[in-house]
Every structure is written in structure tokens, then in C-alpha cells.
Design an enzyme around this catalytic site. Structure first.
Site, short mmCIF file in Angstrom:
data_model
loop_
_atom_site.label_atom_id
_atom_site.label_comp_id
_atom_site.label_asym_id
_atom_site.label_seq_id
_atom_site.Cartn_x
_atom_site.Cartn_y
_atom_site.Cartn_z
CD GLU A 144 -2.55 1.69 0.31
OE1 GLU A 144 -2.63 2.91 0.04
OE2 GLU A 144 -3.15 0.82 -0.35
NE ARG A 147 -18.06 9.88 -4.63
CZ ARG A 147 -18.65 8.71 -4.86
NH1 ARG A 147 -19.23 8.08 -3.85
NH2 ARG A 147 -18.68 8.18 -6.06
CE1 TYR A 181 -25.42 5.02 1.32
CE2 TYR A 181 -26.02 5.92 -0.83
CZ TYR A 181 -25.08 5.32 0.00
OH TYR A 181 -23.83 5.03 -0.47
CG ASP A 217 -12.36 1.35 -9.46
OD1 ASP A 217 -13.32 0.69 -9.89
OD2 ASP A 217 -12.49 2.32 -8.70
#
Length: 714
Positions: free
Chosen positions: A50, A203, A240, A325
Site C-alpha cells: 500500500e 460527496r 441514504y 478499478d
């Protein structure tokens, strides 16, 4: 590039047996961590690379449909325990607030095996990381290496870090997202880069209480599990709840041109956003929507460029495969981006069970691609269609998309494809009913079609060779192509019982078979050539498995009977029966040990002189209703042979030979009531006269034949 070479997890590649694979996963997002979990559960050693330090994790909510939540449960992760909210209501409204429809999803919940959940991305990611790296999980804990930026990846299992360190693994998985470095390692990937879809998204999350405290916005937040979408012509707002209903998640999709920032770097796909700009984008919308948007915390408000990419020609080559992705960037209009990454991870791990041979890795990664490519690409296209501006295309069939998205279990799907791939590698494997389960394990093969080992099986064969009537036995010959080679009124036949033991294919157990072998039979082939051999009219066996396998795979005339053998000093006896009704007594008495000669036969069929093999008649009736012309006709009918020259190659070792001074064979045909399925056979065998016992013996030894040399005789 200069650097040091390291073995992943220090595992020796020369280990044999069910050796774990060494796997490098580039990227520790949702897809990469899911792959690590599934792979460690398969028994492999996983190292995650990572590039970030995992500091200050941020994120909004994530849509987890049933096709993903089922796989998470397989990992041991129940999102509801982490605060994920079951999606109970789905509604869609116009910008002015007029509701187009509202669907109570609880009514449809029974359609799917797993729940439809609205989770927080950080909660999901944190739990994935915990399960992947926990010491107490199934398999070895994955090693997470942070601050490990990848510079390049090869298809040979090599990875070079920006630091110059070089790593080597059996498998490399590119799970490094839309701007993947691993993707560049695939041949043909050059020129495939993500680009803007024309849409961007604001977002953010906010406390649900904030919306509930305002009378104007309360209706937008008061229903539990409400997935609420406001649709404009070229923009939409999705709201939501998540995290125990304590947060509201917002995704506000709009034309990129309205919020594009001139100073944004080319490789950036998210940046801080301006609250006033967002409100301006939705100017003129329903006051409640504008009010709830105005409640956003500007310091956490982000704007994301919704990226897309042309379909890659391949996701796997050599020892490298892409997931998520890195392989197929998703626009968010189907809420399937994370779900498809998890499906990829499951599929990839599924094709790599513990014991996967290194030489098969490239093929298995291609199998993963075959399992996933069409589905992920199709859902990717669904997302593009669902994201079109209203009026830009035909009305959407959302139910079709939902059915295909939700009604899929990738682990079950790939498991079947792996089985089919394994079966296809043995196209000559025996297949018999029920065929859907693949090659049938039996005497000649295991469940993958690999040959069985008969070398350590045991046999005891008692045989009585008699002189009898040719005229009577020729009535048992199945076709006009058969006749006795000699016109003599005498002929020879053998009654033989073999007890087989320590059979690998029966888990170390055994069974008995008893048959009549008619010698000196001549068969004329269609071309006029003649073959001489021994003919087998019937073979009784006391176990279903060899009966079924012998009838279906070989075509042997096998039927069931109990075959009970007893032995004591100098005596060998057989009693055969059906449902407690004894129809046969055979005894050999006065047995004495004799010197073993090369001509002694073992557990195979008795052989005489220059005979070429054992004949049998295969017949399978067609399936047809009573009264039809097809009823009673043959679907399959032909003569087969087991060549003596092939049977002689079977691994047999005779250890003892006992010869009897007296032998008796007594059949009792009884009647149809006592032998309802065997009377017609036993009655004919009872007619066979014994003019003279030519030889009676008992042979014991090691090894046997699986009769795989049986073939059709034309």
C-alpha cells in the site's frame, strides 16, 4: 534499476505437496484487502503493498448489494454488526420534490439470499484490514506493508518499488485502483488511461440528527433505510443513511464543467469543494433539497471526477492479474464498484485453491478473467446507461439491472467454472449419470479423471473349469456374429469367483464378483475378420458401485447378488443369493498348496490358449413411453472386448496356489416370486451340465486390473 531481491514471506519455492502460493497484492483498498482475505482462507501467503500510510482515513458510505454482502459473510464479515443499514425503501423524485415512485424493498427482501446494505466505507475498509491481517483468522495473516509505492510490475511475478526494492512472487494482483501502476505491466495496456465521464460528484456525510431537527428537511431523513434519489435532466442527488442510522450520506452528481477546477492536477480525481458552488449547481431545486445540502460541512466536502475507461483487452497475463478499478473503473450509477471488486477478489481466490501447481497459474488467471470479464464489463455498461441524462436514450429497465446485479454469487459461479475447467483437462475421463457432477470417480479414475493405483489391492480367485455342452451354451451367445470356434459337441467354460480387497477406489474396502466365462468363442467383425476369445454372459457382484461403473463405463453384463465366501483348512465355499433366497452353492474341497508357475492366472478373467480377449455384449435401451415404437429398442448396442495382451500388463503378483481334488456347483432356480429379478438368469445357468471338472483352484495375490482396456469391437 538497482535494488535488493526479497522472497515474499521467506517461503522456499522448492517445497512439494500442497504448497501455499506467495501472492503480492498491489493496493490495500476494498478489492485488495478482499483478495487478501479470500487468498489467506485458501491457505496462501499474502503480502499487501500500500502506497499510503493509512493515516487519517476518510470516506463516505458505500452501497453493498446482496451480491457483495454474501461474499463478505463468506469472509466472516457481517456489515450489520458494523452499523450498516438495511435498505428498506427506494424512492425517486423530480427536482421540484414531486415523487415519481416509492418501492418498499422489504417486500422484495425474500428474493435475495443476502441483505442489501448501506455501509460506511471506512467501517468496511477497517474491518477488511482487520480480518486480512489478524493472527487468529483462517490461514496465515496477510502482511501489510504501508508506504510501499510501486514503480513497476511484470508478468513474471516481479514487482519493483519506488525505493528500488525488488520483490518476487508466484502471483501478483493489481488492486491499485483507477490510476493503476500494475495495469501498465499487462501487454496491450498502453494507451488505456482513465478519463472523465463528463460527470463529477460532490460527496459528504452529516449527522442524521441535523436533518431531523429541521422541519423542512425532516421528511428527507425520517424513514429508516431510505435510499432517496432526486433526478434532474443532467444531475441528481442521492441521499441514504448509514452507520446505525446516525449519518446521512450524499452523492450529488452533476456536469463536470460546472465545478471543474483549473488548478486540479491531471492525476487527481477528488479535491476539496466549495459549498456555494454546490448550491449553485442545484439552484432552483426543491427548497428542502437545497436546505439539506446547505447543511454540509464545507471542510469535509469533496468533489470527485467520475472517471471511466475503455474496456481493456485483457486483465491477466502470466502471473499478473488485475481486479477492481484497476481492471474496470466504474461510474457510481449502479452502486456496484466496490461489489464488483469484491466479486473479482472472490473469483481470483477461487481459481487458486491450496495446491495449485505453479505451472498452471497463467491458465488459472485466464480462467479468472473468463469468469469475470463479461459480467463486470456488462455491469460497467449498465452503469454508463443508468448515468445518462434523462431523454438521452430509451427508458431504463431498472428491474433487469437489479436482477442481474443482485442475483449472483460469484464464489458459486467461479467454483463451477473451475470444476468445468478441471474436467476439460481430461476429455477422455469416464462420465456417467449423473453427469452434472463431472467425471465419475470409480475403479479407473478419481474425481478429476486421474488413474487409480491398483498395485496394492489384493485378490483371491476361485475357479472351476468344466467340460459342458456347446449346443446349450451357444444359446447364450448374443448375436449371429458369435459362434463356437470348434464344431465339437463338447466345449469348456469356467465359473469364477474373485474377492478383491484394499481397493483405493473403495476407500480400502473390497467386493466379490462371480461369473460364467465361456471359452473358445469366435466373433466375426463387419469386415469379415475373425477374433477368438472368451465370452462373459453374466457377472454377479455384491456391491452397487462396481455394478454401475462396470455397466455404464464398460458395458459389462453385471447384476446384483449376495456373494458370501467362507474358507477353512482345505475347503472353500461360496453361497450366492438375493434377499435371503440362496440360489447357488459352490465348494472346493481337498485344497492343497502347489508350486506357482508362470501360467497361473490371477484376478482377471480365465484365459485359454491363444484367445485374444474377453467378449461382452453392451446394450442400453432407449427411453420411451409404453406403447411407442421406440419402446424396447436399443439406444446403444455393440460387442466389446477386453484384450488379453493389455490385461497381461496389469500389476499382478501371485502369492499362493491351492488346487482342489473335488469341486461342486449347484444352482437352484427357485421361482419368480423368490427371484423376481434373477430367476430368468439363474434358471438358464442351472441348465448347464457339468460333464467333467477339468480344474479347480484358488489363487491369491497382490494387484489387479481396472479393465480400462475394454473397447468396442466392430
Amino acid at each position: 534499476m538497482n535494488g535488493t531481491t526479497a522472497r515474499v514471506n521467506g517461503v522456499d519455492h522448492t517445497n512439494k505437496g500442497l504448497r501455499p502460493l506467495n501472492v503480492l497484492v498491489v493496493g490495500a483498498g476494498i478489492g485488495g484487502l478482499s483478495a487478501a482475505i479470500f487468498l489467506r482462507q485458501q491457505g496462501h501467503h499474502v503480502t499487501l503493498l500500500e502506497q499510503s500510510r493509512f493515516a487519517n482515513e476518510l470516506g463516505a458510505a458505500v452501497h453493498m448489494a446482496p451480491n457483495a454482502t454474501g461474499l463478505l459473510l463468506r469472509m466472516g464479515i457481517n456489515l450489520e454488526d458494523l452499523g450498516a443499514v438495511p435498505c428498506k425503501i427506494f424512492s425517486q423524485s423530480l427536482p421540484d420534490g414531486k415523487q415519481m415512485f416509492e418501492v418498499p424493498l422489504w417486500r422484495a427482501a425474500g428474493r435475495w439470499q443476502y441483505p442489501w446494505l448501506l455501509a460506511h466505507r471506512v467501517d468496511l475498509h477497517s474491518q477488511l484490514k482487520k480480518v486480512a491481517t489478524a493472527e487468529d483468522g483462517t490461514g496465515a495473516a496477510a502482511i501489510l506493508r504501508t508506504s510501499s509505492r510501486v514503480a513497476s510490475v511484470g508478468t513474471d511475478g516481479s514487482v519493483t518499488l519506488a525505493s528500488g526494492e525488488q520483490l518476487k512472487a508466484d502471483v501478483v494482483i493489481g488492486a491499485d485502483g483507477v490510476h493503476s501502476k500494475a495495469r501498465c505491466g499487462l501487454p496491450g495496456s498502453q494507451g488505456f488511461k482513465p478519463s472523465g465521464s463528463g460527470k463529477s460528484a460532490f460527496r459528504f456525510t452529516m449527522p442524521r440528527s441535523r436533518a431531523l431537527d429541521d422541519p423542512l428537511t425532516k421528511p428527507l431523513a425520517e424513514k429508516e433505510g431510505h435510499l432517496n434519489i432526486f433526478m434532474g435532466k443532467d444531475r441528481r442527488v442521492v441521499i441514504y443513511p448509514t452507520r446505525h442510522h446516525e449519518l446521512l450520506n450524499f452523492v450529488c452528481i452533476h456536469p463536470t464543467s460546472e465545478t471543474e477546477q483549473k488548478d486540479q492536477q491531471a492525476d487527481e480525481w477528488q479535491s476539496s469543494a466549495d459549498l456555494d458552488k454546490m448550491l449553485d449547481v442545484y439552484k432552483g431545486w426543491n427548497p428542502a433539497v437545497l436546505k439539506i445540502l446547505s447543511m454540509a460541512d464545507e471542510d469535509t466536502l469533496k468533489v470527485w471526477d467520475l472517471l471511466d475507461m475503455d474496456q481493456l483487452p485483457t486483465w491477466a497475463d502470466g502471473q499478473l492479474a488485475l481486479i477492481g478499478d484497476a481492471a474496470h473503473p466504474f461510474t457510481p450509477h449502479q452502486g456496484q464498484g466496490a461489489a464488483q471488486a469484491i466479486e473479482d477478489a472472490a473469483s481470483l481466490a477461487c481459481v487458486l485453491p491450496l495446491g495449485t501447481p505453479l505451472a498452471e497459474i497463467p491458465e488459472r488467471l485466464k480462467l479468472y478473467e473468463q469468469c469475470r470479464y463479461k459480467r463486470a464489463s456488462q455491469i460497467q455498461e449498465y452503469s454508463r446507461i443508468a448515468g445518462q441524462d434523462l431523454g438521452a436514450g430509451p427508458p431504463l429497465d431498472t428491474s433487469r439491472y437489479t436482477d442481474e446485479n443482485f442475483g449472483h454469487d460469484e464464489w458459486h459461479y467461479t467454483s463451477q467454472k473451475l470444476r468445468e475447467w478441471l474436467w476439460s483437462r481430461k476429455p477422455s475421463a469416464y462420465r456417467r449419470m449423473p453427469t452434472v457432477f463431472g467425471p465419475f470417480p470409480g475403479p479407473r479414475q478419481d474425481h478429476l479423471g486421474n488413474s487409480r493405483d491398483w498395485s496394492q489391492s489384493t485378490f483371491t480367485t476361485a475357479s472351476i473349469k468344466i467340460k459342458t455342452s456347446r449346443t446349450l451354451l451357444q444359446n447364450l451367445l448374443p448375436t449371429s456374429q458369435f459362434k463356437f470356434a470348434s464344431a465339437d459337441s463338447n466345449c469348456y467354460a469356467t465359473f469364477s469367483l474373485s474377492s478383491l480387497g484394499n481397493l483405493e477406489w473403495l476407500g480400502g474396502n473390497g467386493y466379490n464378483h462371480f461369473g460364467l466365462y465361456v471359452h473358445g468363442v469366435e466373433y466375426t467383425k463387419k469386415n469379415g475378420d475373425k477374433v477368438t476369445g472368451t465370452y462373459l454372459p453374466v457377472l454377479f457382484e455384491n456391491l452397487a458401485d462396481p455394478i454401475i461403473s462396470g455397466r455404464e463405463e464398460l458395458g459389462m453384463p453385471k447384476v446384483y447378488a449376495t456373494l458370501d465366501v467362507t474358507k477353512d483348512a482345505g475347503t472353500w465355499k461360496l453361497k450366492a443369493g438375493w434377499m435371503g433366497n440362496q440360489f447357488l452353492d459352490v465348494s472346493l474341497t481337498g485344497l492343497e498348496t502347489k508350486t506357482i508357475s508362470n501360467g497361473v492366472q490371477g484376478s482377471g478373467p480365465p484365459q485359454i490358449g491363444q484367445e485374444e480377449g474377453l467378449f461382452f455384449h453392451k446394450y442400453i435401451a432407449t427411453t420411451a413411453p409404453a406403447g411407442s415404437k421406440e419402446r424396447g429398442q436399443a439406444d446403444v448396442e455393440y460387442v466389446g472386448i477386453v484384450p488379453n495382451v493389455e490385461e497381461a500388463k496389469a500389476p499382478r503378483q501371485v502369492n499362493s496356489l491351492l488346487v482342489a481334488d473335488r469341486a461342486e456347483i449347484n444352482f437352484d432356480a427357485m421361482d419368480w416370486k423368490k427371484l423376481p429379478t434373477l430367476h430368468h438368469i439363474v434358471a438358464r445357468l442351472a441348465e448347464i451340465p457339468v460333464y467333467e471338472v477339468m480344474e479347480a483352484k484358488v489363487v491369491e495375490g497382490l494387484g489387479a486390473s481396472d479393465v480400462r482396456s475394454a473397447r468396442r469391437l466392430v
